[in-house]
Design an enzyme around this catalytic site. Structure first.
Site, PDB file in Angstrom:
ATOM      1  N   ASN A  13     -15.799 -13.203  27.652  1.00 14.59           N
ATOM      2  CA  ASN A  13     -14.564 -12.527  28.056  1.00 14.59           C
ATOM      3  C   ASN A  13     -14.908 -11.634  29.240  1.00 14.59           C
ATOM      4  O   ASN A  13     -15.465 -10.557  29.063  1.00 14.59           O
ATOM      5  CB  ASN A  13     -14.023 -11.702  26.873  1.00 14.59           C
ATOM      6  CG  ASN A  13     -12.819 -10.855  27.265  1.00 14.59           C
ATOM      7  OD1 ASN A  13     -12.252 -11.037  28.343  1.00 14.59           O
ATOM      8  ND2 ASN A  13     -12.426  -9.938  26.395  1.00 14.59           N
ATOM      9  N   LYS A  15     -13.020 -10.013  31.114  1.00 14.51           N
ATOM     10  CA  LYS A  15     -12.096  -8.881  31.326  1.00 14.51           C
ATOM     11  C   LYS A  15     -11.741  -8.805  32.816  1.00 14.51           C
ATOM     12  O   LYS A  15     -11.696  -9.844  33.476  1.00 14.51           O
ATOM     13  CB  LYS A  15     -12.699  -7.584  30.785  1.00 14.51           C
ATOM     14  CG  LYS A  15     -13.199  -7.763  29.348  1.00 14.51           C
ATOM     15  CD  LYS A  15     -13.510  -6.489  28.630  1.00 14.51           C
ATOM     16  CE  LYS A  15     -13.984  -6.821  27.224  1.00 14.51           C
ATOM     17  NZ  LYS A  15     -14.136  -5.649  26.375  1.00 14.51           N
ATOM     18  N   HIS A  99      -6.068  -9.336  22.210  1.00 16.43           N
ATOM     19  CA  HIS A  99      -7.259  -8.506  22.393  1.00 16.43           C
ATOM     20  C   HIS A  99      -6.864  -7.041  22.202  1.00 16.43           C
ATOM     21  O   HIS A  99      -5.767  -6.631  22.592  1.00 16.43           O
ATOM     22  CB  HIS A  99      -7.867  -8.738  23.776  1.00 16.43           C
ATOM     23  CG  HIS A  99      -9.227  -8.116  23.903  1.00 16.43           C
ATOM     24  ND1 HIS A  99      -9.389  -6.772  24.144  1.00 16.43           N
ATOM     25  CD2 HIS A  99     -10.461  -8.641  23.763  1.00 16.43           C
ATOM     26  CE1 HIS A  99     -10.690  -6.508  24.164  1.00 16.43           C
ATOM     27  NE2 HIS A  99     -11.363  -7.616  23.930  1.00 16.43           N
ATOM     28  N   GLU A 101      -7.610  -4.476  23.768  1.00 21.05           N
ATOM     29  CA  GLU A 101      -7.251  -3.766  25.000  1.00 21.05           C
ATOM     30  C   GLU A 101      -5.793  -4.033  25.369  1.00 21.05           C
ATOM     31  O   GLU A 101      -5.096  -3.159  25.871  1.00 21.05           O
ATOM     32  CB  GLU A 101      -8.221  -4.162  26.123  1.00 21.05           C
ATOM     33  CG  GLU A 101      -9.589  -3.522  25.907  1.00 21.05           C
ATOM     34  CD  GLU A 101     -10.764  -4.312  26.433  1.00 21.05           C
ATOM     35  OE1 GLU A 101     -10.572  -5.216  27.275  1.00 21.05           O
ATOM     36  OE2 GLU A 101     -11.896  -4.033  25.986  1.00 21.05           O
ATOM     37  N   GLU A 171     -13.006  -8.416  16.067  1.00 20.33           N
ATOM     38  CA  GLU A 171     -13.630  -7.477  17.007  1.00 20.33           C
ATOM     39  C   GLU A 171     -13.311  -6.038  16.595  1.00 20.33           C
ATOM     40  O   GLU A 171     -12.244  -5.510  16.950  1.00 20.33           O
ATOM     41  CB  GLU A 171     -13.098  -7.708  18.416  1.00 20.33           C
ATOM     42  CG  GLU A 171     -13.382  -9.091  18.970  1.00 20.33           C
ATOM     43  CD  GLU A 171     -13.384  -9.096  20.494  1.00 20.33           C
ATOM     44  OE1 GLU A 171     -14.398  -9.497  21.063  1.00 20.33           O
ATOM     45  OE2 GLU A 171     -12.390  -8.661  21.099  1.00 20.33           O
ATOM     46  N   GLY A 177     -17.696  -2.789  23.807  1.00 23.98           N
ATOM     47  CA  GLY A 177     -18.149  -2.107  25.015  1.00 23.98           C
ATOM     48  C   GLY A 177     -18.889  -0.810  24.758  1.00 23.98           C
ATOM     49  O   GLY A 177     -19.120  -0.029  25.683  1.00 23.98           O
ATOM     50  N   SER A 217     -20.060  -5.815  21.454  1.00 24.15           N
ATOM     51  CA  SER A 217     -21.444  -5.520  21.843  1.00 24.15           C
ATOM     52  C   SER A 217     -22.439  -6.568  21.357  1.00 24.15           C
ATOM     53  O   SER A 217     -23.590  -6.249  21.050  1.00 24.15           O
ATOM     54  CB  SER A 217     -21.858  -4.119  21.383  1.00 24.15           C
ATOM     55  OG  SER A 217     -21.018  -3.137  21.969  1.00 24.15           O
TER      56      SER A 217
HETATM   57  P1  PGA Z   1     -18.185  -6.382  24.521  1.00 23.79           P
HETATM   58  O1  PGA Z   1     -16.644  -6.893  24.518  1.00 23.79           O
HETATM   59  O2  PGA Z   1     -19.037  -7.582  24.216  1.00 23.79           O
HETATM   60  O3  PGA Z   1     -18.401  -5.847  25.904  1.00 23.79           O
HETATM   61  O4  PGA Z   1     -18.296  -5.343  23.470  1.00 23.79           O
HETATM   62  C1  PGA Z   1     -16.198  -7.829  23.598  1.00 23.79           C
HETATM   63  C2  PGA Z   1     -14.729  -8.078  23.805  1.00 23.79           C
HETATM   64  O5  PGA Z   1     -13.996  -7.112  24.078  1.00 23.79           O
HETATM   65  O6  PGA Z   1     -14.263  -9.221  23.701  1.00 23.79           O
END
Ligand code: PGA
Length: 256
Positions: A13, A15, A99, A101, A171, A177, A217
């Site tokens: 992903n 982003k 997601h 976000e 998640e 993140g 992460s």
């Molecule tokens: P990350 O993000 O691996 O940077 O924690 C995962 C995601 O948001 O899909």
């Protein structure tokens, strides 16, 4: 059907990172390290403007292209939106929906996620539907009931036949993140619970075939332990998918 008979899926992903002009160099770096093999599917979910460049770069490889969002509407006066048919027309195979976000910054509800999921299925694109709790919810002990409500809301009205084409990604928001990965036990507990919810909705046989990913992460170092869990069939990878390290995660899935 058990873990061994479910293909692993490692999805990146990106982003809102990178530029289309950086795609060829990224792919060259990845390809030199990637140990792609039968049984492990992989995809890179990139911003809309990078889809054609990524399609071109990945031509001839087994890695698929994905998007990160889609409109719930078919077409018409929806300025700025991108339909499932437009994504299918570009050869997109996967699309992330729900997601955290988007839920947080764009107020996406389970109802909207459900409409997007149906739009993708109608266009022949595999939805990767995300769910996951906040730290406050985890501390309050409501993780499982909250995730269950997201799963049930997102899958409302989805038939068993359709469910066979859906991927779920768990998640935990506090792990995204942050560098603070869920422990393998924490991730397995929720992914196993999700499979139980799916078994109640669609029957145990169908639930055993659904790919459930962990995201938050995940990196080249912790992937193997997470992917070894009985109900974790792959990963949704943010930060580490921007680096050649993404190949290490695909490698860990190959070995698992
Ligand atoms: P990350 O993000 O691996 O940077 O924690 C995962 C995601 O948001 O899909």
């Amino acid at each position: 059907m058990d873990k061994k008979s479910r293909n692993a899926l490692i999805a990146g992903n990106w982003k809102m990172n990178m530029l289309a002009s950086q795609v060829p160099a990224y792919w060259q770096g990845l390809e030199s390290g990637a140990k792609l093999a039968e049984g492990v599917s992989s995809a890179l979910c990139v911003p809309f403007p990078m889809i054609p460049a990524m399609k071109a770069a990945l031509a001839g490889s087994q890695v698929k292209v994905g998007a990160q969002d889609v409109s719930a509407h078919d077409k018409g006066a929806y300025t700025g939106e991108v339909s499932a048919a437009m994504l299918a027309d570009l050869g997109v195979d996967y699309c992330i929906i729900g997601h955290s976000e988007r839920r947080a910054y764009h107020a996406e509800s389970d109802e909207l996620v459900n409409a997007k999921l149906k739009a993708l299925l109608g266009a022949g694109i595999t939805p990767i539907m995300c769910c996951g709790e906040t730290l406050e919810q985890r501390d309050a002990g409501v993780t499982l009931s909250f995730v269950e409500s997201q799963i049930k809301g997102g899958l409302a009205g989805v038939s068993a036949e359709e469910m066979k084409k859906v991927v779920i990604a768990y998640e935990p928001i506090w792990a995204i993140g942050t560098g603070r990965t869920a422990t393998a036990e924490q991730a397995q507990e929720v992914c196993g619970y999700i499979r139980g919810v799916l078994a109640c909705l669609y029957g145990a046989e169908l639930a055993k075939g659904v790919q459930i990913l962990y995201g938050g992460s995940m990196n080249g170092k912790n992937a193997a332990e997470l992917l070894a869990q009985p109900d974790i069939d792959g990963g949704l990878i943010g930060g580490a998918s921007l680096k050649p390290e993404f190949a290490d995660i695909i490698g860990a899935a190959n070995e698992g």
